[in-house]
Every structure is written in structure tokens, then in C-alpha cells.
Design a protein around this motif. Sequence first.
Motif, PDB file in Angstrom:
ATOM      1  N   ASN A  34     -18.378  15.228  44.214  1.00 24.78           N
ATOM      2  CA  ASN A  34     -19.709  14.648  44.030  1.00 24.78           C
ATOM      3  C   ASN A  34     -19.533  13.280  43.353  1.00 24.78           C
ATOM      4  O   ASN A  34     -19.319  13.176  42.151  1.00 24.78           O
TER       5      ASN A  34
ATOM      6  N   CYS B 196      -9.991  20.128  36.967  1.00 22.42           N
ATOM      7  CA  CYS B 196     -11.181  20.908  36.571  1.00 22.42           C
ATOM      8  C   CYS B 196     -12.120  21.104  37.752  1.00 22.42           C
ATOM      9  O   CYS B 196     -13.309  21.323  37.576  1.00 22.42           O
TER      10      CYS B 196
ATOM     11  N   TRP C 147     -13.096  23.072  41.548  1.00 22.46           N
ATOM     12  CA  TRP C 147     -13.220  24.483  41.920  1.00 22.46           C
ATOM     13  C   TRP C 147     -11.860  25.113  42.159  1.00 22.46           C
ATOM     14  O   TRP C 147     -10.959  24.463  42.702  1.00 22.46           O
TER      15      TRP C 147
ATOM     16  N   TYR D 242      -3.971  19.961  44.180  1.00 23.53           N
ATOM     17  CA  TYR D 242      -3.857  18.925  43.139  1.00 23.53           C
ATOM     18  C   TYR D 242      -2.683  19.202  42.197  1.00 23.53           C
ATOM     19  O   TYR D 242      -2.027  18.266  41.726  1.00 23.53           O
TER      20      TYR D 242
ATOM     21  N   LYS E 250      -8.117  27.345  34.445  1.00 23.60           N
ATOM     22  CA  LYS E 250      -7.900  28.622  35.137  1.00 23.60           C
ATOM     23  C   LYS E 250      -8.895  28.725  36.288  1.00 23.60           C
ATOM     24  O   LYS E 250      -9.981  28.162  36.184  1.00 23.60           O
TER      25      LYS E 250
ATOM     26  N   HIS F  18      -9.151  36.269  31.655  1.00 22.52           N
ATOM     27  CA  HIS F  18      -8.793  35.840  30.291  1.00 22.52           C
ATOM     28  C   HIS F  18      -8.224  37.017  29.482  1.00 22.52           C
ATOM     29  O   HIS F  18      -7.292  36.843  28.693  1.00 22.52           O
TER      30      HIS F  18
ATOM     31  N   TRP G   1     -19.518  31.262  25.718  1.00 25.12           N
ATOM     32  CA  TRP G   1     -18.088  31.017  25.537  1.00 25.12           C
ATOM     33  C   TRP G   1     -17.803  29.645  24.938  1.00 25.12           C
ATOM     34  O   TRP G   1     -16.816  29.454  24.246  1.00 25.12           O
TER      35      TRP G   1
HETATM   36  P1  NAP Z   1     -18.492  23.078  38.124  1.00 26.96           P
HETATM   37  O1  NAP Z   1     -19.461  22.724  37.046  1.00 26.96           O
HETATM   38  O2  NAP Z   1     -19.028  23.584  39.426  1.00 26.96           O
HETATM   39  O3  NAP Z   1     -17.589  21.801  38.376  1.00 26.96           O
HETATM   40  C1  NAP Z   1     -16.617  21.724  39.385  1.00 26.96           C
HETATM   41  C2  NAP Z   1     -16.669  20.305  39.934  1.00 26.96           C
HETATM   42  O4  NAP Z   1     -15.597  20.119  40.833  1.00 26.96           O
HETATM   43  C3  NAP Z   1     -17.967  20.037  40.697  1.00 26.96           C
HETATM   44  O5  NAP Z   1     -18.509  18.794  40.305  1.00 26.96           O
HETATM   45  C4  NAP Z   1     -17.490  20.019  42.149  1.00 26.96           C
HETATM   46  O6  NAP Z   1     -18.293  19.187  42.975  1.00 26.96           O
HETATM   47  C5  NAP Z   1     -16.110  19.449  41.968  1.00 26.96           C
HETATM   48  N1  NAP Z   1     -15.240  19.650  43.112  1.00 26.96           N
HETATM   49  C6  NAP Z   1     -15.260  20.636  44.040  1.00 26.96           C
HETATM   50  N2  NAP Z   1     -14.281  20.442  44.945  1.00 26.96           N
HETATM   51  C7  NAP Z   1     -13.622  19.299  44.591  1.00 26.96           C
HETATM   52  C8  NAP Z   1     -12.540  18.587  45.114  1.00 26.96           C
HETATM   53  N3  NAP Z   1     -11.931  18.978  46.257  1.00 26.96           N
HETATM   54  N4  NAP Z   1     -12.111  17.470  44.475  1.00 26.96           N
HETATM   55  C9  NAP Z   1     -12.720  17.043  43.355  1.00 26.96           C
HETATM   56  N5  NAP Z   1     -13.784  17.679  42.804  1.00 26.96           N
HETATM   57  C10 NAP Z   1     -14.232  18.800  43.408  1.00 26.96           C
HETATM   58  O7  NAP Z   1     -17.455  24.176  37.631  1.00 26.96           O
HETATM   59  P2  NAP Z   1     -16.873  24.369  36.148  1.00 26.96           P
HETATM   60  O8  NAP Z   1     -17.627  25.430  35.459  1.00 26.96           O
HETATM   61  O9  NAP Z   1     -16.709  23.047  35.492  1.00 26.96           O
HETATM   62  O10 NAP Z   1     -15.447  25.007  36.475  1.00 26.96           O
HETATM   63  C11 NAP Z   1     -14.360  24.229  36.964  1.00 26.96           C
HETATM   64  C12 NAP Z   1     -13.057  25.007  36.785  1.00 26.96           C
HETATM   65  O11 NAP Z   1     -12.871  25.259  35.401  1.00 26.96           O
HETATM   66  C13 NAP Z   1     -13.046  26.378  37.481  1.00 26.96           C
HETATM   67  O12 NAP Z   1     -11.763  26.635  37.973  1.00 26.96           O
HETATM   68  C14 NAP Z   1     -13.393  27.341  36.360  1.00 26.96           C
HETATM   69  O13 NAP Z   1     -12.868  28.639  36.554  1.00 26.96           O
HETATM   70  C15 NAP Z   1     -12.724  26.656  35.177  1.00 26.96           C
HETATM   71  N6  NAP Z   1     -13.352  26.996  33.883  1.00 26.96           N
HETATM   72  C16 NAP Z   1     -12.548  27.476  32.896  1.00 26.96           C
HETATM   73  C17 NAP Z   1     -13.118  27.859  31.682  1.00 26.96           C
HETATM   74  C18 NAP Z   1     -12.250  28.401  30.597  1.00 26.96           C
HETATM   75  O14 NAP Z   1     -12.749  29.150  29.770  1.00 26.96           O
HETATM   76  N7  NAP Z   1     -10.980  28.066  30.498  1.00 26.96           N
HETATM   77  C19 NAP Z   1     -14.490  27.724  31.471  1.00 26.96           C
HETATM   78  C20 NAP Z   1     -15.267  27.182  32.503  1.00 26.96           C
HETATM   79  C21 NAP Z   1     -14.690  26.825  33.701  1.00 26.96           C
HETATM   80  P3  NAP Z   1     -19.528  19.860  43.794  1.00 26.96           P
HETATM   81  O15 NAP Z   1     -20.442  20.425  42.785  1.00 26.96           O
HETATM   82  O16 NAP Z   1     -20.084  18.715  44.562  1.00 26.96           O
HETATM   83  O17 NAP Z   1     -18.903  20.908  44.662  1.00 26.96           O
END
Ligand code: NAP
Length: 335
Positions: free
Chosen positions: A37, A72, A74, A81, A96, A175, A270
Motif C-alpha cells: 500500500n 513486517c 504479511w 524478503y 513472526k 508465541h 498485547w
Molecule cells: P498489517 O497491519 O496488515 O500490516 C501488514 C502490511 O504489509 C500492510 O500494510 C500490507 O499492505 C503490507 N504488505 C502486504 N504484502 C506486502 C508485500 N508483498 N510487500 C510489502 N508490504 C506488504 O499487519 P500487522 O499486524 O502489522 O502484522 C505484520 C506482521 O507482523 C505479521 O506477520 C504478524 O504476524 C506480525 N506481528 C507480530 C506481532 C508480535 O507480537 N511479534 C504482533 C503483531 C504482528 P496491504 O494492507 O495493502 O495488504
Amino acid sequence: MTLRVGVIGTGMIGRDHIRRLTEVVAGAEVVAVTDANEVAAKEAADNLAGATVHATGEDLIADDRVDAVIVCSWGPTHEQYVVASVEAGKPVFCEKPLATTTAACRRIMEAEVTSGKRLVQVGFMRRYDASYRALKQAIDSGAVGAPLIYYSGHRNPSVPEHYTKDMAIVDTAVHDFDVTRWLLGEELTSIRVLAAKPNSHGGDLQDPLLMILESSSGVLVNVETSVNIRYGYDIRGEVVGETGTAALAETGQIVLRRQNSVGVSVPEDWRERFISAYDVEFQEWINEVVSGAGLTGPSAWDGYAAQSVCDAGVQSLYSGDRIEIELGTKPSLYS
Ligand code: NAP
């Protein structure tokens, strides 16, 4: 030296990590961002002096100004990457899951083993939480004797509409699987997933789940996920050893006595519960990358092992069977 990082994925956690790298921890500068995005990427870059917005993750990884990469986006995009970063010889911190299949995790390990050094760290931040570190210290010091049983509770007040039943395992319990392996210093060798009487707030979800796992030395592990429990985000952990028990303490900052009751507050979500853990996680990662001392955080092997438990857990959820977890030989890079 300031570590110049590029962030792939500027969604919720990506933006939070950019804030952390910019305002909280020392030694790093965000010099490039990208997101599927473009508007989200530009908005993230607006607050960063001189940061480049790249069209793709591959462009960001190839940018000479980027010393290290943070992924970070999906889960299904992580493999491409992480492998590209490793092939470019750049340290990569991947949220993760490391990847969404064990085959993809293996391909990441193969790329890293071929590179000859550890470049990958996975975002299992519980290992950086002060109370989990104290629990590990208690186990390792022998304070409760050899661990026999470990109980892990993961409770969310609610989950978003897109949350599917597999996510209780692959997104939530992942986790618990990682932190259990880390606390015990052992692999998990089998899992059986049982669905309890459904919580009426959970719609079609099978919630709560109770998972029974075994470790390589025979420790029994019990993971509860309750993701519609309303009262708060509550993380439980207790080891039962041969001579005592050790449990995570309550996390509220004050003890409140009023109206014939005494209690501590429970975090909302969290982000509140683990905010300090994320800060410590990034500070240690930056310090280790900059010093060249070598990464000590969760490795690609840890990401692979956790994903293997998830795969077996999902299989058990649908079949009701106890599923064995076979990891194969651990490459010496991860010993
Ligand atoms: P999110 O808010 O949906 O953000 C993901 C972003 O990545 C969105 O902006 C998405 O764009 C973009 N994206 C999708 N495909 C892409 C690509 N090919 N290249 C570049 N960007 C791309 O999700 P989030 O909650 O931040 O989570 C992201 C990751 O972090 C996940 O793997 C999740 O499991 C992990 N996470 C870990 C924790 C933890 O406790 N360690 C907590 C939260 C999240 P669109 O919306 O346009 O698709």
C-alpha cells in the motif's frame, strides 16, 4: 555507528517498530520503507527525514544505504524478503512467523547456511520480557528442580473478524510454543489439540482450545488459548518442577484495594503487555548487529521449529489425533 535500516511493511506493527527505532531505542535510523500500500508507505516516510520510499521490498533490500532489513509485511511474503536479504548479505529481523510453511522455513535456513553466518532473527519478543527472563533464570538455576510440567495460558479479550480457527494456533499459540521451547531448552515432540465447550462470544470459532504437548525429555506442556475472554489480555506461565513451582507474576503496576476487593490491573492488549519486551528486543538486535558479535536472538531454526509445532497443531485440530513433530537434523549453524 548508526545502523541504517529499511522496513518492509508499514502496517500496524511496522509503524510501531518505526516509532520504536526512531523515538525509543538507540543506534538505528530508518532510511527506507516500502509497502504494498504505497499511501501507507508514504505516510510512514513523511515522519522520517530523508527516508526513501521504494516500490518493492527487493528494491529496498538492494538499496546501498540499507545496512539491515526489518520485515513486517504479511506472513506469506516473509520468505521472499528474508531470502533476498540473506542473499544480499544483510542482517534481517523478520516478524513472526518466519514463514507460513515449514518448507519455506527450510528454504530460509538453507539460504542462511549457504551464507555461512547467522543473519536472520525472528520476532519472538516474549524472550525479551523481564518476567519471562526471570522465569527462565529460575528454571536454569535449578530453583524448582527439573521441570516436569509447564502451563501456558494465552487470553485475549476478543479477536478481529478476519480471525479464523487455525489462527488460534498459527497466530496466537505460536508465541507459547516458542517461549516454551526457550524456557525448557528442549524441542516439542508431539501435540494434541482439544476444543472445549465453545465460548458463546466466539461465533463459529473453536474457542477456547487446550493443547497438550510433550517435550523431548518428557515434560508435559499445556497451552490454553482463550481469545474471546473479555476481561483483558492475560498471559500465564507456570513451571512445575521436582521441588517447587515458578510462575509469571501479575503484571499490574499497583495493587489496588477498594470496595472490599484487592487486585491488579490486566493489560488491554498485547501492545501494552509486551511494550518493554519489544524495546529490549530491538535494542539488543541493533547492538549485536552493530558490534558484529553475532546474533543471539530467536534464529531461523527457532522460526522453523515453532512453525512445525503449528503445522502439527492444525493437523490435530482437524483430526483430533495426537501428532508427532519431526524436525530432522539441526544444522550446526544453529547449535
Ligand atoms: P498489517 O497491519 O496488515 O500490516 C501488514 C502490511 O504489509 C500492510 O500494510 C500490507 O499492505 C503490507 N504488505 C502486504 N504484502 C506486502 C508485500 N508483498 N510487500 C510489502 N508490504 C506488504 O499487519 P500487522 O499486524 O502489522 O502484522 C505484520 C506482521 O507482523 C505479521 O506477520 C504478524 O504476524 C506480525 N506481528 C507480530 C506481532 C508480535 O507480537 N511479534 C504482533 C503483531 C504482528 P496491504 O494492507 O495493502 O495488504
